[in-house]
Design a protein around this motif. Structure first.
Motif, PDB file in Angstrom:
ATOM      1  N   UNK A 144      81.512  81.268  38.220  1.00  0.00           N
ATOM      2  CA  UNK A 144      80.478  82.032  37.494  1.00  0.00           C
ATOM      3  C   UNK A 144      79.472  82.631  38.483  1.00  0.00           C
ATOM      4  N   UNK A 145      79.150  81.855  39.531  1.00  0.00           N
ATOM      5  CA  UNK A 145      78.204  82.364  40.538  1.00  0.00           C
ATOM      6  C   UNK A 145      78.844  83.510  41.341  1.00  0.00           C
ATOM      7  N   UNK A 146      80.091  83.309  41.773  1.00  0.00           N
ATOM      8  CA  UNK A 146      80.760  84.332  42.588  1.00  0.00           C
ATOM      9  C   UNK A 146      80.887  85.658  41.827  1.00  0.00           C
ATOM     10  N   UNK A 147      81.047  85.559  40.492  1.00  0.00           N
ATOM     11  CA  UNK A 147      81.158  86.782  39.670  1.00  0.00           C
ATOM     12  C   UNK A 147      79.910  87.657  39.732  1.00  0.00           C
ATOM     13  N   UNK A 148      78.784  87.065  40.141  1.00  0.00           N
ATOM     14  CA  UNK A 148      77.517  87.817  40.154  1.00  0.00           C
ATOM     15  C   UNK A 148      77.297  88.517  41.487  1.00  0.00           C
ATOM     16  N   UNK A 149      78.204  88.249  42.431  1.00  0.00           N
ATOM     17  CA  UNK A 149      77.981  88.710  43.813  1.00  0.00           C
ATOM     18  C   UNK A 149      78.917  89.871  44.147  1.00  0.00           C
ATOM     19  N   UNK A 150      78.335  90.932  44.723  1.00  0.00           N
ATOM     20  CA  UNK A 150      79.137  92.144  45.020  1.00  0.00           C
ATOM     21  C   UNK A 150      80.069  91.893  46.191  1.00  0.00           C
ATOM     22  N   UNK A 185      72.052  95.648  27.835  1.00  0.00           N
ATOM     23  CA  UNK A 185      70.585  95.735  27.793  1.00  0.00           C
ATOM     24  C   UNK A 185      69.972  95.785  29.187  1.00  0.00           C
ATOM     25  N   UNK A 186      70.487  94.963  30.090  1.00  0.00           N
ATOM     26  CA  UNK A 186      69.819  94.794  31.387  1.00  0.00           C
ATOM     27  C   UNK A 186      70.585  95.418  32.550  1.00  0.00           C
ATOM     28  N   UNK A 187      71.870  95.661  32.339  1.00  0.00           N
ATOM     29  CA  UNK A 187      72.735  96.322  33.329  1.00  0.00           C
ATOM     30  C   UNK A 187      72.416  95.928  34.774  1.00  0.00           C
ATOM     31  N   UNK A 188      72.433  94.637  35.094  1.00  0.00           N
ATOM     32  CA  UNK A 188      72.083  94.255  36.473  1.00  0.00           C
ATOM     33  C   UNK A 188      73.228  94.546  37.444  1.00  0.00           C
ATOM     34  N   UNK A 189      72.905  95.154  38.566  1.00  0.00           N
ATOM     35  CA  UNK A 189      73.930  95.344  39.601  1.00  0.00           C
ATOM     36  C   UNK A 189      74.171  94.008  40.292  1.00  0.00           C
ATOM     37  N   UNK A 190      75.436  93.724  40.646  1.00  0.00           N
ATOM     38  CA  UNK A 190      75.721  92.460  41.354  1.00  0.00           C
ATOM     39  C   UNK A 190      74.894  92.362  42.637  1.00  0.00           C
ATOM     40  N   UNK A 191      74.618  91.117  43.033  1.00  0.00           N
ATOM     41  CA  UNK A 191      73.766  90.909  44.209  1.00  0.00           C
ATOM     42  C   UNK A 191      74.611  90.995  45.486  1.00  0.00           C
ATOM     43  N   UNK A 192      74.006  91.556  46.541  1.00  0.00           N
ATOM     44  CA  UNK A 192      74.700  91.586  47.836  1.00  0.00           C
ATOM     45  C   UNK A 192      74.166  90.422  48.664  1.00  0.00           C
ATOM     46  N   UNK A 193      74.759  89.258  48.463  1.00  0.00           N
ATOM     47  CA  UNK A 193      74.314  88.064  49.206  1.00  0.00           C
ATOM     48  C   UNK A 193      75.542  87.299  49.688  1.00  0.00           C
ATOM     49  N   UNK A 194      75.320  86.369  50.601  1.00  0.00           N
ATOM     50  CA  UNK A 194      76.407  85.524  51.094  1.00  0.00           C
ATOM     51  C   UNK A 194      76.711  84.466  50.013  1.00  0.00           C
ATOM     52  N   UNK A 195      77.953  84.471  49.483  1.00  0.00           N
ATOM     53  CA  UNK A 195      78.285  83.528  48.399  1.00  0.00           C
ATOM     54  C   UNK A 195      78.041  82.066  48.775  1.00  0.00           C
TER      55      UNK A 195
END
Ligand code: NAD
Length: 480
Positions: free
Chosen positions: A474-480, A421-431
């Motif tokens: 779980x947090x690291x999985x969201x980060x590119x 539904x939302x297809x969010x691209x992973x975030x490019x941030x410092x983990x």
């Protein structure tokens, strides 16, 4: 005399209306959503007297029954904790009950057509529903009394809850602002400068008969700044009989609401949210705030709007990125309610989500209990936003946060659905920066984040602490 209460915050929510209007069924459901006790007056009378209503009518006559009903209504409406109370159809015949309602309750009249009511009650043992002609005449005769006690009218659960929260959702409502903004004092119209160019004239025309001054604030988040707030305070000329009207997204309603909360120690305000985020979330519930450099929402106040006017037709001019921000909140609300709200047409999404938010906030106006569930997905989302220096769109951050919350909830089917539904691209941030922000989160205890998870769609659990390694993964999985 109608009480003219604006909402059911801190007072009883009474349902009045004719026999067969569904007050008992609706009242039980509304009480459940508001986390209040439910009293059905007829059942209360039967429990206290030990007799069925029909028996009381035949042994005491109607006037004897009405005396008992008036006495018990008075006692129930004097209870200290706010209740949801379904009144018997004839309870409003009593002047004493009408007066008590005006003092102690926000009263919603459940409208029902006489034919429908008759089809529901015919053949039962209700004393006043034995003859169809007399039933129709009674329906007609009672209407002025219902009108007298009505703070609002409704026919379903969402409409009752919206009315109880002072929220009005209607296509084209912007053109009715002159009527919908409560009171008759002068108004300060605070508008997002971009929105003002698109919808401002219609708002001003609608408010035309009221004495108004227009204050434009920067578009979006830059409005939530101390210098903007100071400019509003200095520019306002209203007295305490006046009000503030906020036209814009959550940024505008947040700063204008805070200006209203603090100006002259508090004046009334009306939120007119123009974004999907604003209409399903930010405009409702009375949280107002500004940002400090590098810290969002740290200075604010709880100040419940006198009314929230949501006109879904204003969303047609919304840029795509803003609509996606709103869709993330709609999906969040759908997961919390267990209903696929995102599949509904946009105006219905607004109605359902606004009603959900209003109910939770009425149940927990100062954010100390069930309101926490609204943070589903936001704990991770806020951490990513902070790590990105707030350069990440809020909707994308919340969408990613929902994926993490669903993974930790063990709801893989729902996680895949949200991904589609939302297809969010992973975030490019410092983990590490994101992890540090998660530990600093307002809801964290001793550096351990307290999460909102779901046992199942529609069954949220909050204050959940999970093993640190799982949360970090779980947090690291969201980060590119
Ligand atoms: P916003 O107010 O920041 O506006 C985003 C952009 O959309 C702006 O450029 C604005 O000009 C534009 N815009 C608004 N309405 C438009 C329309 N109808 N047509 C075209 N453009 C339009 O957006 P938002 O997402 O509604 O608000 C975000 C803010 O809300 C954040 O600061 C957040 O902290 C706050 N918020 C508050 C609460 C609360 O309970 N108080 C809840 C959620 C979010």
């Amino acid at each position: 005399m109608a009480s003219a209460h604006l909402n059911a915050l801190g007072r009883h929510l009474a349902l009045a209306g004719f026999m067969g209007s569904g007050k008992t069924r609706l009242g039980a459901e509304v009480a459940n959503r508001l986390g209040r006790f439910f009293v059905d007056l007829d059942r209360e009378i039967e429990a206290r007297s030990g007799s069925r209503i029909a028996e009381l009518f035949s042994t005491r006559g109607e006037s004897g029954f009405r005396e008992l009903e008036e006495q018990i209504a008075d006692e129930v409406l004097r209870a200290r904790d706010p209740l949801v109370v379904a009144l018997g159809g004839g309870a409003v015949l009593s002047e004493r009950t009408r007066d008590r309602l005006a003092v102690a309750a926000f009263t919603v009249v459940i409208d029902v057509d006489a034919e429908i009511a008759w089809s529901r009650v015919a053949g039962g043992d209700r004393p006043l529903a034995q003859d169809e002609g007399a039933f129709h005449a009674l329906h007609r005769d009672r209407q002025p009394l219902y009108e007298e006690v009505a703070d609002a009218h409704a026919r379903d659960v969402d409409a009752i809850v919206l009315a109880a929260g002072g929220v009005h959702v209607e296509l084209g409502a912007l053109d009715e602002l002159g009527v919908l903004v409560p009171g008759d004092g002068p108004l300060e119209l605070v508008a997002d400068e971009h929105v003002s160019g698109i919808h401002g004239v219609r708002a001003q025309v609608a408010l035309g008969t009221r004495d108004i001054a227009l204050h434009e604030v920067p578009a979006g988040e830059p409005a939530k700044a101390a210098d903007v707030l100071e400019r509003l305070w200095a520019g306002f000329t209203i007295g305490r009989d006046g009000g503030v009207v906020a036209l814009g997204g959550g940024s505008t309603t947040d700063v204008a609401g805070f200006a209203a909360a603090t100006y002259m120690r508090g004046v009334a305000w009306t939120a007119v949210p123009t974004t999907l985020v604003g209409q399903v979330d930010a405009g409702i519930g009375g949280k107002t705030a500004i940002d400090l450099p590098g810290a969002k929402n740290v200075v604010g106040a709880f100040h419940w709007p006198a009314r929230v006017v949501c006109d879904p037709s204003l969303l047609t001019t919304l840029p795509d990125v803003e609509r996606r921000n709103g869709l993330a909140e709609v999906v969040k609300t759908g997961l919390l309610t267990g209903a696929s709200l995102w599949e509904r047409p946009e105006p219905e999404q607004v109605r359902s989500c606004a009603s959900f938010k209003a109910a939770i906030c009425l149940a927990d106006p100062s954010d100390r209990g069930p309101r926490t569930q609204l943070n589903l997905g936001h704990t991770f989302g806020h951490a990513l936003e902070a790590a990105a220096g707030y350069a990440l769109p809020h909707g994308r951050a919340v969408s990613l946060g929902l994926l993490a919350a669903l993974r930790l909830s063990g709801l893989e089917d729902e996680r895949r659905l949200v991904e589609e539904l939302l297809a969010p691209e992973p975030a490019r941030v410092d983990p590490d920066a994101a992890w540090a922000a998660l530990a600093r989160d307002k809801k964290a205890r001793g550096g351990t984040p307290r999460l909102v998870l779901l046992d199942a769609p529609g069954r949220p659990r909050w204050g959940v602490e999970m093993p640190e390694a799982d949360v970090r993964r779980a947090l690291d999985d969201l980060i590119a």
